[in-house]
Design a protein around this motif. Sequence first.
Motif, mmCIF file in Angstrom:
data_model
loop_
_atom_site.group_PDB
_atom_site.id
_atom_site.type_symbol
_atom_site.label_atom_id
_atom_site.label_comp_id
_atom_site.label_asym_id
_atom_site.label_seq_id
_atom_site.Cartn_x
_atom_site.Cartn_y
_atom_site.Cartn_z
ATOM 1 N N GLY A 1 0.834 -1.179 0.000
ATOM 2 C CA GLY A 1 0.000 0.000 0.000
ATOM 3 C C GLY A 1 0.876 1.239 0.000
ATOM 4 N N MET A 2 0.425 2.302 -0.627
ATOM 5 C CA MET A 2 1.252 3.498 -0.783
ATOM 6 C C MET A 2 1.596 4.169 0.547
ATOM 7 N N GLU A 3 0.846 3.842 1.595
ATOM 8 C CA GLU A 3 1.067 4.490 2.893
ATOM 9 C C GLU A 3 2.116 3.775 3.744
ATOM 10 N N ARG A 4 2.620 2.630 3.284
ATOM 11 C CA ARG A 4 3.500 1.819 4.133
ATOM 12 C C ARG A 4 4.951 2.289 4.083
ATOM 13 N N ILE A 5 5.156 3.595 4.162
ATOM 14 C CA ILE A 5 6.475 4.212 4.062
ATOM 15 C C ILE A 5 6.936 4.668 5.449
ATOM 16 N N LEU A 6 8.240 4.514 5.703
ATOM 17 C CA LEU A 6 8.899 5.145 6.846
ATOM 18 C C LEU A 6 10.043 5.993 6.314
ATOM 19 N N PRO A 7 10.266 7.170 6.866
ATOM 20 C CA PRO A 7 11.326 8.026 6.331
ATOM 21 C C PRO A 7 12.732 7.442 6.460
#
Length: 473
Positions: A242-248
């Motif tokens: 999913g596009m939201e599964r990001i960590l900086p």
Amino acid sequence: MKHANSTSHLSVKERAKNAVQDEFLRNAVRFTTDRLRNRKQAVTESFGQWEVWRERGEQIRAHTIANLDAYLAQFIERLEAVGVHVHFAVDSSEATDAVLSIIQSKKARKVVKSKSMVSEEIHINQHLEANGITVVETDLGEYIIQLAKETPSHIIIPSIHKSREQIRDLFENAGATQLTTETRDLTAFARRTLRSEFLSAEIGITGCNFGIAETGSVVLFTNEGNADMVMNLPPTHIVLMGMERILPTLADLEVMAHLLPKSATGQNVITYMSMLTGPKRSADRDGATEMHVVILDNGRSRQLGDEQFQAVLHCIRCGACLNVCPVYRHMGGHAYGSVYPGPIGAVLSPLLEKGEQYSDLPYASSLCGACFEACPVRIPLHDMLVQHRQKLVASGHGNPSERMAFKGYENIFAKPGRYRLSIKMARKFLSPLAKEGKIRSSFGPLAGWTKSRDFPMLPKQSFREIWPSLKRE
């Protein structure tokens, strides 16, 4: 495999009614969620300062989602820099087309998969099988429900609703002989069966717990080690996320490496945290020679900028909200009719899928707020459920008799005289239904309440009626 919405013609109330009549299901779900909840409580208490960690997790996810465009662009840039092919899918159709295109370009006929909620969301198995491609789930729980031709009933433990006897029967139908119901024997059969599948598959498909924008790394949390086999043995590896599964950054991953396993299964640390940065390099001894990442929108971007619902994208899919939800614990996951069950599903599904299909899910909640207390990143799911309901009522949804009842409530409480008169009338009306101080009704609007709850009879005198005498005393 049947879709999660195969009973979508029924309302959530009707599906719940069918589910609560299944005594084994209720006992199995209650037993497992109790165990997970108790383990979480024990490990977080021993860990210490849990609320501080929750606040830090909330801050990381809120910052990431507020700047998602920038971090997605950075993540994609890093992925491509290490040789990964990136595909952005606006909806489930584009995602399945991208996966199918990759597989067909390799002339592959067999796919092995590790657990992925996104793959369930886009129904990738059905699409691939319809095109003559064999798909094998390798997570034990997913393998069980694949044999049963069912969908997951829990985000973390897909086969929570199955007994050992049922699992043994499924394995015997798949070729096992003289199996006992011992966990050791059941898992041994699965290992023997899946080993050859790992070695013969041309494509491996995994999910993605987190993508690290700083490095272009894909991170997977597992307890069985099957995901490592899926992404290293087949020559081509496809990641669905999913596009939201990001960590900086990797520093942010450290926080999530504590929050997720402790909240999900009550583990102090996850058994396997696998980090993959690009396909196999010339100096590597193993790994896929080609890697693809399919990034899915599918309605997620609609929540960006929405003050009411943007925080739902903070979710890290730990399933902790399911384990404390009194509604989920009674009816299990399939009654929600959605890929995502429990409180998170009741909020997320109507957002991802516009229309009538999941419009009644926000009512599958007691609004007790236990989901917020359990959430490791402090998503106010109970507030979002209320906001969903408000939108539904404003758009004309709801029972006409319920609207009339609330209109009457408004009129009665607007004037003290009307309120006093209504209480007197209610006493007379309810008196024939009372027994031993409690109201019992098998018909009318009270029937649903009194069937499973105590409804005390109104006292002979209200506080306002006895106050003058109390005041004189």
